[in-house]
Design an enzyme around this catalytic site. Structure first.
Site, PDB file in Angstrom:
ATOM      1  N   CYS A 125       0.256 -22.890   7.349  1.00  0.00           N
ATOM      2  CA  CYS A 125      -0.879 -22.054   6.919  1.00  0.00           C
ATOM      3  C   CYS A 125      -2.020 -22.861   6.307  1.00  0.00           C
ATOM      4  CB  CYS A 125      -0.407 -20.994   5.923  1.00  0.00           C
ATOM      5  SG  CYS A 125       0.744 -19.841   6.663  1.00  0.00           S
ATOM      6  N   HIS A 258      -7.043 -18.512   2.244  1.00  0.00           N
ATOM      7  CA  HIS A 258      -5.997 -18.165   3.205  1.00  0.00           C
ATOM      8  C   HIS A 258      -5.524 -16.759   2.872  1.00  0.00           C
ATOM      9  CE1 HIS A 258      -2.482 -17.988   5.580  1.00  0.00           C
ATOM     10  NE2 HIS A 258      -1.640 -18.195   4.590  1.00  0.00           N
ATOM     11  N   ASN A 288      -1.337 -11.921   7.826  1.00  0.00           N
ATOM     12  CA  ASN A 288      -1.368 -13.383   7.630  1.00  0.00           C
ATOM     13  C   ASN A 288      -1.409 -14.056   9.009  1.00  0.00           C
ATOM     14  OD1 ASN A 288      -0.817 -16.066   7.128  1.00  0.00           O
ATOM     15  ND2 ASN A 288       0.832 -15.656   5.659  1.00  0.00           N
TER      16      ASN A 288
HETATM   17  O1  UT7 Z   1       1.147 -17.962   4.308  1.00  0.00           O
HETATM   18  C1  UT7 Z   1       2.104 -18.808   3.802  1.00  0.00           C
HETATM   19  C2  UT7 Z   1       2.325 -18.570   2.370  1.00  0.00           C
HETATM   20  N1  UT7 Z   1       3.021 -17.339   2.181  1.00  0.00           N
HETATM   21  C3  UT7 Z   1       2.847 -16.649   1.072  1.00  0.00           C
HETATM   22  O2  UT7 Z   1       2.048 -17.036   0.239  1.00  0.00           O
HETATM   23  C4  UT7 Z   1       3.698 -15.432   0.862  1.00  0.00           C
HETATM   24  C5  UT7 Z   1       4.137 -15.386  -0.564  1.00  0.00           C
HETATM   25  N2  UT7 Z   1       5.072 -14.284  -0.862  1.00  0.00           N
HETATM   26  C6  UT7 Z   1       4.710 -12.977  -0.837  1.00  0.00           C
HETATM   27  O3  UT7 Z   1       3.605 -12.655  -0.453  1.00  0.00           O
HETATM   28  C7  UT7 Z   1       5.697 -11.954  -1.341  1.00  0.00           C
HETATM   29  O4  UT7 Z   1       6.766 -12.616  -1.966  1.00  0.00           O
HETATM   30  C8  UT7 Z   1       6.253 -11.028  -0.218  1.00  0.00           C
HETATM   31  C9  UT7 Z   1       5.153 -10.076   0.233  1.00  0.00           C
HETATM   32  C10 UT7 Z   1       6.762 -11.847   0.941  1.00  0.00           C
HETATM   33  C11 UT7 Z   1       7.405 -10.184  -0.784  1.00  0.00           C
HETATM   34  O5  UT7 Z   1       6.991  -9.467  -1.927  1.00  0.00           O
HETATM   35  P1  UT7 Z   1       7.925  -9.473  -3.225  1.00  0.00           P
HETATM   36  O6  UT7 Z   1       7.283  -8.589  -4.216  1.00  0.00           O
HETATM   37  O7  UT7 Z   1       8.126 -10.916  -3.614  1.00  0.00           O
HETATM   38  O8  UT7 Z   1       9.254  -8.790  -2.705  1.00  0.00           O
HETATM   39  P2  UT7 Z   1      10.737  -9.362  -2.624  1.00  0.00           P
HETATM   40  O9  UT7 Z   1      10.878 -10.420  -1.602  1.00  0.00           O
HETATM   41  O10 UT7 Z   1      11.149  -9.719  -3.992  1.00  0.00           O
HETATM   42  O11 UT7 Z   1      11.562  -8.099  -2.119  1.00  0.00           O
HETATM   43  C12 UT7 Z   1      11.685  -6.977  -2.930  1.00  0.00           C
HETATM   44  C13 UT7 Z   1      12.518  -5.891  -2.240  1.00  0.00           C
HETATM   45  C14 UT7 Z   1      13.879  -6.310  -1.755  1.00  0.00           C
HETATM   46  O12 UT7 Z   1      14.755  -5.246  -2.040  1.00  0.00           O
HETATM   47  P3  UT7 Z   1      15.728  -5.285  -3.330  1.00  0.00           P
HETATM   48  O13 UT7 Z   1      16.618  -6.470  -3.102  1.00  0.00           O
HETATM   49  O14 UT7 Z   1      14.811  -5.448  -4.512  1.00  0.00           O
HETATM   50  O15 UT7 Z   1      16.412  -3.958  -3.264  1.00  0.00           O
HETATM   51  C15 UT7 Z   1      13.720  -6.426  -0.254  1.00  0.00           C
HETATM   52  O16 UT7 Z   1      14.922  -6.164   0.445  1.00  0.00           O
HETATM   53  O17 UT7 Z   1      11.826  -5.381  -1.076  1.00  0.00           O
HETATM   54  C16 UT7 Z   1      12.724  -5.346   0.037  1.00  0.00           C
HETATM   55  N3  UT7 Z   1      11.943  -5.571   1.240  1.00  0.00           N
HETATM   56  C17 UT7 Z   1      11.372  -4.576   1.950  1.00  0.00           C
HETATM   57  N4  UT7 Z   1      11.378  -3.246   1.805  1.00  0.00           N
HETATM   58  C18 UT7 Z   1      10.675  -2.518   2.693  1.00  0.00           C
HETATM   59  C19 UT7 Z   1      11.630  -6.761   1.829  1.00  0.00           C
HETATM   60  N5  UT7 Z   1      10.854  -6.545   2.903  1.00  0.00           N
HETATM   61  C20 UT7 Z   1      10.667  -5.214   3.003  1.00  0.00           C
HETATM   62  C21 UT7 Z   1       9.971  -4.386   3.901  1.00  0.00           C
HETATM   63  N6  UT7 Z   1       9.995  -3.056   3.698  1.00  0.00           N
HETATM   64  N7  UT7 Z   1       9.251  -4.883   4.934  1.00  0.00           N
END
Ligand code: UT7
Length: 331
Positions: A125, A258, A288
């Site tokens: 990225c 980005h 993204n």
């Molecule tokens: O471009 C390269 C650089 N990339 C980035 O900068 C991305 C950086 N990271 C992020 O943007 C965020 O961490 C994400 C958007 C990827 C995720 O957001 P988050 O607030 O960190 O969520 P999480 O990974 O902690 O997941 C929270 C919950 C989980 O459930 P439990 O374990 O809390 O019950 C996941 O299973 O959300 C669940 N989950 C979803 N639920 C519905 C994960 N993906 C989904 C989904 N729909 N698509």
């Protein structure tokens, strides 16, 4: 690694004389994507965690090369130049059509160029900031007068469509800028800073490649960890850019970041005390698009008249590697 462009000034600086972009024909809203791929997700989860409302995805004959070609042609048209004026093409991508030839030389041929050279840059990225740095350095060293720098991705072809934690986050697209030698002091690309920390390579990677035994290709990300590193490292990269140029956050007129997550973008804007109307956001409509996200956003804001000649623009990106960096440009 940190690279300070100021220390390698040899020739004349590079300025941006044209921008262009291209998106696949088909767009999917969050609900349409969930239905198409039978995903256990919701529009509400995707919007509140990321700001994403829709993304474009390639279909039919659309490829990285076709999107990159279209973006490059639009950048040429915007600059009032033809392919004959271009000395080199540098493409940032993690999703080339072929291992080789590079996307760059395929675009060279598609543009009808019989001169020059081209190659691809792999920095996930952060790829566009890396490619811009290489193009700027080559212009400064006198190796080329005009360089087309392109970011293009078709991440839809390497996503695991059963992994809801990654497949809802990405989109496909391309953006291009035409660089030209001749920027005077305080014009064009003012500074670039690149960083990488390969020890963090397992936080965001694509499993599998032609040379890899498993043969399985799928993007994997520890989202929360990458988020944490993004907030810290991007803030440091921005400070570095400001310090190098003797500027304050409030001197920046436009941030073209980005586009990974609206929460990260908002955090960086807050750090710079930039009002939201000075931040170019496309993550809502493009998701993204990795190496393509910055030039796609830049093209949109130049064409709709927001970013004008003479404006000071800050770009920053972080991605797989981990790699990150920034570029400060006087348009
Ligand atoms: O471009 C390269 C650089 N990339 C980035 O900068 C991305 C950086 N990271 C992020 O943007 C965020 O961490 C994400 C958007 C990827 C995720 O957001 P988050 O607030 O960190 O969520 P999480 O990974 O902690 O997941 C929270 C919950 C989980 O459930 P439990 O374990 O809390 O019950 C996941 O299973 O959300 C669940 N989950 C979803 N639920 C519905 C994960 N993906 C989904 C989904 N729909 N698509």
């Amino acid at each position: 690694m940190a690279q300070d462009k100021q220390s390698q000034d040899k020739g004349t600086g590079a300025r941006l004389i044209g921008v262009g972009s291209a998106l696949p024909r088909r767009a999917f809203s969050n609900d349409e994507l969930a239905a198409e791929f039978n995903l256990d997700t919701s529009d509400e989860w995707i919007r509140t965690r990321t700001g994403i409302q829709q993304r474009h995805i390639v279909s039919g004959d659309e490829t990285a090369v076709s999107l990159a070609h279209m973006a490059a042609q639009r950048a040429l048209d915007h600059a009032g130049r033809t392919a004959e004026d271009v000395d080199a093409i540098i493409v940032a991508t993690s999703t080339p059509d072929q291992v080789f030839p590079s996307v760059a030389v395929r675009v060279q041929a598609a543009l009808g160029m019989e001169q020059g050279f081209g190659f691809d840059v792999s920095a996930a990225c952060s790829g566009f900031v890396y490619a811009l740095t290489v193009g700027d350095s080559m212009i400064r060293s006198g190796q080329a007068k005009r360089i087309m720098v392109i970011g293009v991705e078709v991440f839809s072809r390497l996503l695991d469509w059963e992994d809801r934690s990654t497949c809802v986050l990405f989109g496909d697209g391309a953006g291009a800028v035409l660089l030209e030698a001749g920027a005077g002091e305080g014009e064009g690309i003012l500074s670039t800073h690149l960083h990488a920390d390969g020890r963090l390579g397992d936080l965001l990677y694509v499993d599998g490649a032609v040379g890899c035994a498993s043969g399985k290709v799928a993007l994997k990300m520890h989202g929360r960890e990458v988020f944490r590193h993004a907030v810290v490292n991007l803030a440091a990269a921005v400070d570095e850019a400001l310090e190098t140029n003797g500027l304050k956050g409030t001197d920046i007129q436009w941030m073209v970041p980005h586009q990974a997550n609206l929460r990260i973008i908002d955090g960086m804007a807050k750090k710079l005390s930039l009002p939201s109307e000075r931040v170019v956001v496309t993550v809502d409509r493009h998701a993204n698009t990795s190496a393509a996200s910055i030039p796609l956003a830049l093209d949109e804001a130049v064409r709709d008249g927001r970013i004008k000649q003479g404006d000071l623009v800050l770009m920053e990106a972080l991605g797989g590697g981990l790699t990150w960096g920034s570029a400060l440009i006087r348009m």
